[in-house]
Design a protein around this motif. Structure first.
Motif, PDB file in Angstrom:
ATOM      1  N   VAL A  56      12.366  88.793  50.838  1.00  0.00           N
ATOM      2  CA  VAL A  56      11.933  88.441  49.482  1.00  0.00           C
ATOM      3  C   VAL A  56      10.616  87.674  49.575  1.00  0.00           C
ATOM      4  CG1 VAL A  56      12.515  87.207  47.368  1.00  0.00           C
ATOM      5  CG2 VAL A  56      14.302  88.367  48.666  1.00  0.00           C
ATOM      6  N   PRO A  57       9.560  88.169  48.947  1.00  0.00           N
ATOM      7  CA  PRO A  57       8.248  87.537  49.111  1.00  0.00           C
ATOM      8  C   PRO A  57       8.115  86.216  48.371  1.00  0.00           C
ATOM      9  CG  PRO A  57       8.120  89.327  47.524  1.00  0.00           C
ATOM     10  CD  PRO A  57       9.495  89.382  48.114  1.00  0.00           C
ATOM     11  N   ALA A  58       7.223  85.378  48.873  1.00  0.00           N
ATOM     12  CA  ALA A  58       6.814  84.162  48.175  1.00  0.00           C
ATOM     13  C   ALA A  58       5.560  84.469  47.364  1.00  0.00           C
ATOM     14  CB  ALA A  58       6.526  83.049  49.179  1.00  0.00           C
ATOM     15  N   ARG A  59       5.308  83.644  46.329  1.00  0.00           N
ATOM     16  CA  ARG A  59       4.103  83.832  45.516  1.00  0.00           C
ATOM     17  C   ARG A  59       3.431  82.502  45.233  1.00  0.00           C
ATOM     18  NH1 ARG A  59       5.320  86.772  40.050  1.00  0.00           N
ATOM     19  NH2 ARG A  59       7.193  85.473  40.175  1.00  0.00           N
ATOM     20  N   TYR A  60       2.111  82.570  45.072  1.00  0.00           N
ATOM     21  CA  TYR A  60       1.307  81.438  44.603  1.00  0.00           C
ATOM     22  C   TYR A  60       0.382  82.003  43.535  1.00  0.00           C
ATOM     23  CZ  TYR A  60      -1.822  77.373  44.714  1.00  0.00           C
ATOM     24  OH  TYR A  60      -2.569  76.267  44.384  1.00  0.00           O
ATOM     25  N   ARG A  61       0.542  81.551  42.273  1.00  0.00           N
ATOM     26  CA  ARG A  61      -0.262  82.075  41.163  1.00  0.00           C
ATOM     27  C   ARG A  61      -0.810  80.927  40.341  1.00  0.00           C
ATOM     28  NH1 ARG A  61       3.092  86.187  37.677  1.00  0.00           N
ATOM     29  NH2 ARG A  61       4.633  84.513  37.764  1.00  0.00           N
ATOM     30  N   ARG A  62      -2.008  81.132  39.798  1.00  0.00           N
ATOM     31  CA  ARG A  62      -2.624  80.143  38.939  1.00  0.00           C
ATOM     32  C   ARG A  62      -3.357  80.837  37.797  1.00  0.00           C
ATOM     33  NH1 ARG A  62       0.507  77.474  40.993  1.00  0.00           N
ATOM     34  NH2 ARG A  62       0.294  75.509  42.136  1.00  0.00           N
ATOM     35  N   ALA A  63      -3.539  80.112  36.701  1.00  0.00           N
ATOM     36  CA  ALA A  63      -4.161  80.680  35.508  1.00  0.00           C
ATOM     37  C   ALA A  63      -5.675  80.652  35.562  1.00  0.00           C
ATOM     38  CB  ALA A  63      -3.687  79.928  34.263  1.00  0.00           C
ATOM     39  N   GLY A  64      -6.261  79.809  36.410  1.00  0.00           N
ATOM     40  CA  GLY A  64      -7.713  79.669  36.468  1.00  0.00           C
ATOM     41  C   GLY A  64      -8.325  80.480  37.589  1.00  0.00           C
ATOM     42  N   PRO A  65      -9.632  80.372  37.772  1.00  0.00           N
ATOM     43  CA  PRO A  65     -10.317  81.122  38.825  1.00  0.00           C
ATOM     44  C   PRO A  65      -9.932  80.640  40.218  1.00  0.00           C
ATOM     45  CG  PRO A  65     -11.835  79.619  37.751  1.00  0.00           C
ATOM     46  CD  PRO A  65     -10.577  79.580  36.940  1.00  0.00           C
ATOM     47  N   ILE A  66      -9.927  81.552  41.154  1.00  0.00           N
ATOM     48  CA  ILE A  66      -9.508  81.235  42.512  1.00  0.00           C
ATOM     49  C   ILE A  66     -10.436  80.204  43.154  1.00  0.00           C
ATOM     50  CG2 ILE A  66     -10.798  83.153  43.571  1.00  0.00           C
ATOM     51  CD1 ILE A  66      -8.369  83.543  45.442  1.00  0.00           C
TER      52      ILE A  66
END
Length: 262
Positions: A56-66
């Protein structure tokens, strides 16, 4: 409207693929070289990756620019993986979904991304949405065309379709409902990468024991190959298979969403 990338290969830090190359996905967030729609991908980003021994993969997400996320640099430097899917986003329409709208979407062992747009959203996808169980529609991760496309793909995967069949049938269904849709889809389970080129750029790079499928090359290595439009790609660490997708406007336009799926 977005740039995305999936990779399988020997264990390496995230940054070796996403930050270090001269035209990396990180740089593509503000200076893409092959993007046909939009110029800056600053409306969110995400990385999904697989850890050893965990399907099962992990994720890192954000709403702004990388480039504005200072934590990402540390993450990319130390986190190592053999398989990942990452994306930087240029939103088609303004919305309030924040990082929930940023790819990759995830369920079970799958990671998914959509580079493109569905014209006429949301009305144009009302027919395909009716094929889904109501709970799937009510639990969409975001109120975007990409999230609905992901729900259509996931329903097929959970119904027993292979990744290739799920992507191909979803592209044909959505393109019939919304002519002019751009549907570059990217899917991985950590062992195989499946993708479609439908309306935007797609490339792949294969070498012994590794493969990358991406919106555009992250360097100038001559091993990069461009995928023809309206093509399905299935890739693993040993092989890359390209298969033409049918042209809906000629072959399948009369089909309705109520007809059974093949």
């Amino acid at each position: 409207m977005c740039r995305h990338l999936a990779h399988l290969g020997p264990e390496a830090p995230l940054g070796r693929l996403l930050v270090d190359p001269p035209h990396s996905l990180y740089r593509q967030s503000w200076a893409p070289r092959h993007q046909r729609y939009g110029t800056v991908n600053a409306d969110g980003f995400g990385i999904g990756w697989y850890a050893a021994g965990d399907p099962v993969p992990a994720r890192y997400r954000r709403a702004g620019p990388i480039w504005a996320d200072l934590s990402f640099a540390d993450l990319a430097r130390v986190v190592r993986t053999t398989a990942l899917l990452a994306a930087v986003r240029d939103a088609t329409m303004a919305g309030a979904d924040a990082e929930a709208a940023a790819a990759p979407f995830a369920a079970d062992r799958w990671l998914f991304s959509h580079n493109g747009a569905v014209p006429g959203w949301p009305a144009s996808l009302a027919g395909p949405a009716r094929t889904l169980p109501p709970e799937d529609v009510l639990s969409l991760q975001a109120t975007t065309d990409s999230a609905l496309v992901w729900a259509l793909v996931l329903a097929r995967l959970r119904g027993g379709d292979t990744g290739a069949q799920a992507l191909a049938d979803t592209v044909l269904e959505v393109a019939a409902a919304a002519p002019g849709a751009r549907l570059n889809l990217l899917l991985t389970d950590g062992d195989t990468i499946t993708a479609t080129a439908w309306g935007d750029s797609l490339w792949y790079h294969a070498a012994p024991g590794r493969v990358t499928v991406a919106s555009e090359p992250y360097d100038d290595d001559p091993l990069w190959r461009q995928v023809p439009d309206r093509t399905l790609v299935v890739a693993n660490r040993a092989d890359v298979l390209l298969t033409p997708l049918k042209d809906l406007t000629e072959d399948l336009a009369p089909r309705t969403s109520e007809e059974p799926r093949s």
